[in-house]
Scaffold this motif. Structure first.
Motif, PDB file in Angstrom:
ATOM      1  N   GLY A  30      32.454 -14.615 -21.380  1.00  0.00           N
ATOM      2  CA  GLY A  30      33.749 -14.403 -22.009  1.00  0.00           C
ATOM      3  C   GLY A  30      33.643 -13.729 -23.363  1.00  0.00           C
ATOM      4  N   GLY A  53      29.881 -15.210 -14.622  1.00  0.00           N
ATOM      5  CA  GLY A  53      30.464 -14.465 -15.728  1.00  0.00           C
ATOM      6  C   GLY A  53      29.496 -14.118 -16.840  1.00  0.00           C
ATOM      7  N   THR A  55      39.403 -17.235 -14.953  1.00  0.00           N
ATOM      8  CA  THR A  55      38.888 -16.049 -14.268  1.00  0.00           C
ATOM      9  C   THR A  55      37.449 -16.213 -13.829  1.00  0.00           C
ATOM     10  OG1 THR A  55      38.100 -14.945 -16.281  1.00  0.00           O
ATOM     11  CG2 THR A  55      40.416 -14.568 -15.645  1.00  0.00           C
ATOM     12  N   LEU A  56      36.768 -17.271 -14.305  1.00  0.00           N
ATOM     13  CA  LEU A  56      35.357 -17.473 -13.985  1.00  0.00           C
ATOM     14  C   LEU A  56      35.195 -18.420 -12.797  1.00  0.00           C
ATOM     15  CD1 LEU A  56      34.059 -18.018 -17.624  1.00  0.00           C
ATOM     16  CD2 LEU A  56      33.857 -15.932 -16.267  1.00  0.00           C
ATOM     17  N   ARG A  76      31.267 -21.806 -22.732  1.00  0.00           N
ATOM     18  CA  ARG A  76      32.324 -21.613 -21.727  1.00  0.00           C
ATOM     19  C   ARG A  76      33.522 -22.527 -22.008  1.00  0.00           C
ATOM     20  NH1 ARG A  76      31.918 -20.861 -15.238  1.00  0.00           N
ATOM     21  NH2 ARG A  76      34.069 -21.441 -14.779  1.00  0.00           N
ATOM     22  N   LEU A 100      36.185 -21.169 -24.430  1.00  0.00           N
ATOM     23  CA  LEU A 100      36.993 -20.016 -24.049  1.00  0.00           C
ATOM     24  C   LEU A 100      38.430 -20.466 -23.758  1.00  0.00           C
ATOM     25  CD1 LEU A 100      34.473 -18.321 -21.592  1.00  0.00           C
ATOM     26  CD2 LEU A 100      34.856 -17.768 -24.007  1.00  0.00           C
ATOM     27  N   THR A 101      39.351 -19.556 -23.884  1.00  0.00           N
ATOM     28  CA  THR A 101      40.740 -19.892 -23.577  1.00  0.00           C
ATOM     29  C   THR A 101      40.847 -20.302 -22.107  1.00  0.00           C
ATOM     30  OG1 THR A 101      41.342 -17.655 -22.928  1.00  0.00           O
ATOM     31  CG2 THR A 101      41.585 -18.213 -25.282  1.00  0.00           C
ATOM     32  N   LYS A 136      42.909 -19.292 -20.003  1.00  0.00           N
ATOM     33  CA  LYS A 136      43.146 -18.078 -19.220  1.00  0.00           C
ATOM     34  C   LYS A 136      41.820 -17.415 -18.835  1.00  0.00           C
ATOM     35  CE  LYS A 136      45.751 -13.754 -19.355  1.00  0.00           C
ATOM     36  NZ  LYS A 136      46.670 -12.923 -20.148  1.00  0.00           N
ATOM     37  N   VAL A 137      40.907 -17.291 -19.808  1.00  0.00           N
ATOM     38  CA  VAL A 137      39.600 -16.683 -19.523  1.00  0.00           C
ATOM     39  C   VAL A 137      38.789 -17.603 -18.615  1.00  0.00           C
ATOM     40  CG1 VAL A 137      37.414 -15.905 -20.539  1.00  0.00           C
ATOM     41  CG2 VAL A 137      39.573 -15.311 -21.646  1.00  0.00           C
ATOM     42  N   GLN A 138      38.807 -18.895 -18.891  1.00  0.00           N
ATOM     43  CA  GLN A 138      38.073 -19.835 -18.047  1.00  0.00           C
ATOM     44  C   GLN A 138      38.535 -19.745 -16.592  1.00  0.00           C
ATOM     45  OE1 GLN A 138      37.546 -23.906 -19.388  1.00  0.00           O
ATOM     46  NE2 GLN A 138      37.767 -23.260 -21.512  1.00  0.00           N
ATOM     47  N   LYS A 147      31.384 -14.334 -25.648  1.00  0.00           N
ATOM     48  CA  LYS A 147      30.759 -15.198 -26.651  1.00  0.00           C
ATOM     49  C   LYS A 147      29.317 -15.506 -26.241  1.00  0.00           C
ATOM     50  CE  LYS A 147      34.899 -17.425 -28.409  1.00  0.00           C
ATOM     51  NZ  LYS A 147      35.422 -18.689 -28.884  1.00  0.00           N
TER      52      LYS A 147
END
Length: 114
Positions: free
Chosen positions: A32, A15, A109-110, A99, A102-103, A105-107, A34
């Motif tokens: 993400g 990511g 996706t990775l 990492r 990150l939310t 939800k975002v985590q 950041k």
């Protein structure tokens, strides 16, 4: 070490994306959205996030790095003369720190980091 070395390490991280948010030749690595690593236009080293201000100060006191200009006190600038293993370790640690913020939800996706 060099900008190319930093880019080669960061490019392998799940990511991770390279951008130049301020223009002028910055290499800002983000996950993400950041930032976890930045090579500035001066090209004299790489700035990375540490776990906290105390860790950053310990690295500065030990001569491993210096205060990263324009960044929060929990960031340090590692010079190109730093040990390559130290640079790689700090890049990976910075990535993991960012990492983890990150939310969920975002985590999710990775892909996992090897």
């Amino acid at each position: 070490m060099t900008r190319e070395y930093v880019n080669s390490v960061c490019a392998t991280l799940p990511g991770a994306e390279l951008s130049d948010p301020w223009g002028g030749g910055h290499d800002a690595w983000k996950v993400g959205g950041k930032m976890f690593a930045c090579v500035g236009t001066a090209g004299d080293g790489v700035s990375v996030k540490t776990a906290d201000i105390e860790t950053a100060q310990m690295l500065i006191d030990a001569g491993v790095g210096a205060k990263a200009p324009y960044f929060h006190r929990s960031w340090v600038r590692l010079p190109w003369s730093a040990d390559p293993e130290e640079i790689q370790h700090r890049l990976l640690s910075s990535y993991d720190i960012i990492r983890s913020t990150l939310t969920k939800k975002v985590q999710a996706t990775l892909p996992p980091r090897g």
